[in-house]
Design a protein around this motif. Structure first.
Motif, short mmCIF file in Angstrom:
data_model
loop_
_atom_site.label_atom_id
_atom_site.label_comp_id
_atom_site.label_asym_id
_atom_site.label_seq_id
_atom_site.Cartn_x
_atom_site.Cartn_y
_atom_site.Cartn_z
N LEU A 89 -20.59 -2.71 -25.08
CA LEU A 89 -20.85 -3.89 -24.28
C LEU A 89 -20.14 -3.71 -22.95
N LEU A 90 -20.91 -3.48 -21.90
CA LEU A 90 -20.36 -3.16 -20.58
C LEU A 90 -20.71 -4.26 -19.58
N ARG A 91 -19.67 -4.80 -18.95
CA ARG A 91 -19.90 -5.74 -17.85
C ARG A 91 -20.13 -4.94 -16.57
N HIS A 92 -21.01 -5.41 -15.72
CA HIS A 92 -21.31 -4.73 -14.46
C HIS A 92 -20.04 -4.50 -13.64
N ALA A 93 -20.11 -3.55 -12.72
CA ALA A 93 -18.98 -3.27 -11.83
C ALA A 93 -18.85 -4.37 -10.78
N LYS A 94 -17.74 -4.34 -10.08
CA LYS A 94 -17.41 -5.40 -9.11
C LYS A 94 -18.46 -5.48 -8.01
#
Length: 236
Positions: free
Chosen positions: A67-72
């Protein structure tokens, strides 16, 4: 890259965008446990495990979920819709570093399900540029991943249904890319522990089952094993 329009949805509320399928250093990244107070070290318990792991005598095999949250993202252009905001320079650097770390750990997805927001698309593009193995994954951009993340308590079930919709039994590692608050809420619900996902953080989860459907049934909510967290230098 082959592009096709997919149909025959088993879950009508999952709106498929055009499907994109491709067959074609430690710097700045640390691995920590789910608790922010833990030492900055790896908690991957089986770093040598790969997607080719043999089935157990019962026929159940390990199924790994990233589960990866998008980069800044950048706020440089205030006139843009939230959906259309690009990555910041920090975000672009972090996306490359997280791709490298996942490669080092052997957590390369065979299936990637992603929000269709610009910042998630860019995160994936940079990861694919940095680590060509990511180009080998089947990719689907799902518009509902953007909106569901803002709804209380709905993301975990939505991700489960999407994974079962798009995966096949031979796919052993899936990565879902999206947004908070939903992504860290889903990670916490799957693992049964409080997990914080800052931008470009990834939770590495594992369960067993002959299929993804069975893995979700057996593990339920709270039964997925948190094998580790990939965090970036921008968290420091």
């Amino acid at each position: 890259m082959n592009v096709a329009i997919a149909g025959n949805l088993r879950y009508p509320f999952l709106h498929k965008s055009p499907v994109e399928s491709t067959n074609s250093g430690h710097s700045g990244v640390r691995i920590t446990s789910s608790l922010r107070t833990e030492p900055l070290l790896s908690v991957i318990e089986n770093e040598t495990a790969t997607a080719e792991e043999a089935p157990s005598p019962s026929g159940s095999i390990s199924r790994r979920l990233i589960l990866l949250r998008h980069a800044k993202s950048s706020w440089q252009y205030p006139s843009l819709r939230d959906h259309d905001r690009p990555l910041s320079k920090t975000g672009r650097n972090d996306a490359a570093k997280v791709a490298e770390k996942l490669q080092q750990l052997g957590w390369i997805p065979q299936l990637i399900l992603s929000s269709n927001a610009q910042r998630t698309r860019e995160t994936l593009e940079i990861m694919q540029e940095q680590v060509p193995e990511f180009l080998e994954a089947e990719v689907h951009f799902i518009s509902s991943f953007y909106s569901i993340a803002a709804m209380d308590g709905q993301t975990a079930e939505h991700l489960q249904q999407a994974i079962c919709q798009y995966s096949r039994d031979e796919i052993l590692t899936v990565m879902c890319m999206g947004h908070n608050k939903g992504w860290e809420e889903a990670a916490s619900m799957f693992a049964g522990a409080s997990i914080e996902l800052k931008t470009c953080n990834a939770a590495l989860l594992e369960a067993t089952g002959k299929s993804w459907e069975e893995a979700f049934v057996i593990a339920g909510l709270g039964g997925w094993k948190l094998q580790g967290m990939v965090r970036t230098s921008s968290d420091l």
